[in-house]
Write a protein that holds these residues in place. Structure first.
Motif, PDB file in Angstrom:
ATOM      1  N   ASN A   8       0.814  -1.219   0.000  1.00 16.08           N
ATOM      2  CA  ASN A   8       0.000   0.000   0.000  1.00 16.08           C
ATOM      3  C   ASN A   8       0.845   1.266   0.000  1.00 16.08           C
ATOM      4  N   MET A   9       2.187   1.140  -0.040  1.00  9.92           N
ATOM      5  CA  MET A   9       3.048   2.317  -0.022  1.00  9.92           C
ATOM      6  C   MET A   9       3.875   2.376  -1.295  1.00  9.92           C
ATOM      7  N   LYS A  10       4.141   3.594  -1.723  1.00  9.93           N
ATOM      8  CA  LYS A  10       5.017   3.813  -2.864  1.00  9.93           C
ATOM      9  C   LYS A  10       5.921   5.000  -2.550  1.00  9.93           C
ATOM     10  N   ILE A  11       7.194   4.852  -2.919  1.00  6.36           N
ATOM     11  CA  ILE A  11       8.183   5.907  -2.678  1.00  6.36           C
ATOM     12  C   ILE A  11       8.648   6.444  -4.017  1.00  6.36           C
ATOM     13  N   PHE A  12       8.589   7.754  -4.154  1.00  9.29           N
ATOM     14  CA  PHE A  12       9.020   8.431  -5.367  1.00  9.29           C
ATOM     15  C   PHE A  12      10.125   9.420  -5.030  1.00  9.29           C
ATOM     16  N   SER A  13      11.009   9.626  -5.984  1.00 11.24           N
ATOM     17  CA  SER A  13      12.068  10.616  -5.811  1.00 11.24           C
ATOM     18  C   SER A  13      12.006  11.625  -6.940  1.00 11.24           C
ATOM     19  N   LEU A  14      12.249  12.888  -6.593  1.00 10.81           N
ATOM     20  CA  LEU A  14      12.412  13.925  -7.600  1.00 10.81           C
ATOM     21  C   LEU A  14      13.907  14.113  -7.854  1.00 10.81           C
ATOM     22  N   ASN A  15      14.311  15.252  -8.368  1.00 13.74           N
ATOM     23  CA  ASN A  15      15.664  15.407  -8.901  1.00 13.74           C
ATOM     24  C   ASN A  15      16.746  15.791  -7.900  1.00 13.74           C
ATOM     25  N   SER A  16      16.384  16.203  -6.690  1.00  3.66           N
ATOM     26  CA  SER A  16      17.394  16.822  -5.824  1.00  3.66           C
ATOM     27  C   SER A  16      18.425  15.837  -5.289  1.00  3.66           C
ATOM     28  N   ASN A  17      18.018  14.602  -4.972  1.00  2.00           N
ATOM     29  CA  ASN A  17      18.946  13.688  -4.307  1.00  2.00           C
ATOM     30  C   ASN A  17      18.536  12.237  -4.573  1.00  2.00           C
ATOM     31  N   LEU A  18      18.677  11.817  -5.817  1.00  2.00           N
ATOM     32  CA  LEU A  18      18.286  10.452  -6.186  1.00  2.00           C
ATOM     33  C   LEU A  18      19.115   9.386  -5.464  1.00  2.00           C
TER      34      LEU A  18
END
Length: 319
Positions: A8-18
């Motif tokens: 039930n959880m999802k983790i997404f990353s944007l551009n600052s600190n992949l």
């Protein structure tokens, strides 16, 4: 974590600190969410979530370091996209929370930008903020949603404990850093000292503008601060400490902002080592021998697990 909670959880990353985000998902044992970030020809940001998130608990990882305005806009746009895609909850994991220095009106006609950022995140649809070592802890009160502020001091303290330094004194660069210095001093069983800085002098880099409350002669000094920006304070303090008879000088902080000319100033200073964390991704040109980076990923990963499992997080705040 149970399989039902993970599903039930999802983790997404944007551009600052992949790289930090990849460490976090590896610690938790889940896959990174799929998304893309593009720009139109005029620089406008275009987001796309490339998998279903309907009914999911989302953890969105993004520091707002330089270029802070771009990274903040990415975060706000993605929160809006998650909300419109029917996410159940949107948890913003912001290891470095930019604009937290602007927490009050120091002079007339100034903005309180930290409050503005809090309003923007809430209005976009954030349900929770997880961050590390706010410059001004009272920023938590600007939000009407839960804000969990983790502390990096145990990570920094563990590193210095393992170095087994002799005759340590922990140095606070300003009055508002005394509590931070006291906590580290307690862990290291060391006294603290305070820099008494005369801001009226025209040249703030002059060591004569600094005096110390506390004994530093013959000791190993550790300067502690929440962030190092231009490094003017810690490099000037390191020279003043050596002039006052300190054996050697270390420095530590949570957030390595390291704006110009920080790296060159640190390189040329008596500082033996600057110990920091990876809340901000260091560019290659900033990775010098004097800078030691410790990972904050396990701490953030444990916080995400506890929030997802609805368990108490109080043990993560203990020093």
């Amino acid at each position: 974590m149970t399989s039902s909670n993970k599903s039930n959880m999802k983790i997404f990353s944007l551009n600052s600190n992949l790289p930090l985000a990849e460490e976090i998902v590896q610690h938790i044992g889940v896959n990174m969410g799929k998304s893309s970030i593009k720009r139109f020809s005029d620089g406008e940001i275009q987001m796309n979530i490339e998998e279903s998130i309907r009914g999911c608990d989302i953890y969105l990882i993004q520091s707002t370091n330089q270029p802070g305005n771009d990274y903040l806009m990415e975060l706000l746009i993605m929160v809006d996209a998650m909300k419109r895609a029917s996410a159940k909850t949107i948890n913003c994991v912001i290891p470095y929370f930019g604009y937290s220095r602007q927490d009050r009106k120091a002079r007339s006609r100034e903005p309180i930008t930290a409050k503005l950022i809090a309003n923007l995140l809430e209005k976009a649809g954030a349900d929770r903020v997880i961050t590390v070592d706010l410059h001004a802890p009272q920023v938590q009160g600007f939000f009407n949603i839960p804000v969990d502020q983790l502390l990096a001091r145990p990570i920094l303290a563990k590193y210095f404990v393992e170095k087994n330094l002799d005759d340590v004194v922990v140095v606070a660069p300003e009055n508002n850093g005394v509590v931070r210095a006291r906590h580290l001093g307690n862990i290291l069983h060391a006294p603290i000292a305070l820099i008494d800085r005369n801001r009226r002098l025209e040249d703030p880099t002059c060591t004569s503008a600094m005096d110390f409350i506390g004994d530093v002669a013959g000791k190993t000094a550790i300067i502690i601060d929440d962030m190092v920006d231009t490094a003017r304070t810690i490099t000037t303090a390191s020279r003043a400490l050596m002039e006052k008879g300190a054996k050697e000088v270390y420095a530590c902080c949570t957030h390595p902002v390291l704006s110009e000319p920080a790296v060159s100033w640190i390189e040329e200073s008596p500082i033996k080592e600057l110990v920091t964390t990876n809340t901000i991704l260091l560019q290659e040109e900033k990775k010098i021998e004097k800078i030691k980076t410790l990972s904050i990923a396990p701490l953030l990963g444990e916080m995400i697990i506890k929030v997802q499992e609805e368990k108490s997080v109080s043990t993560l705040f203990e020093l």
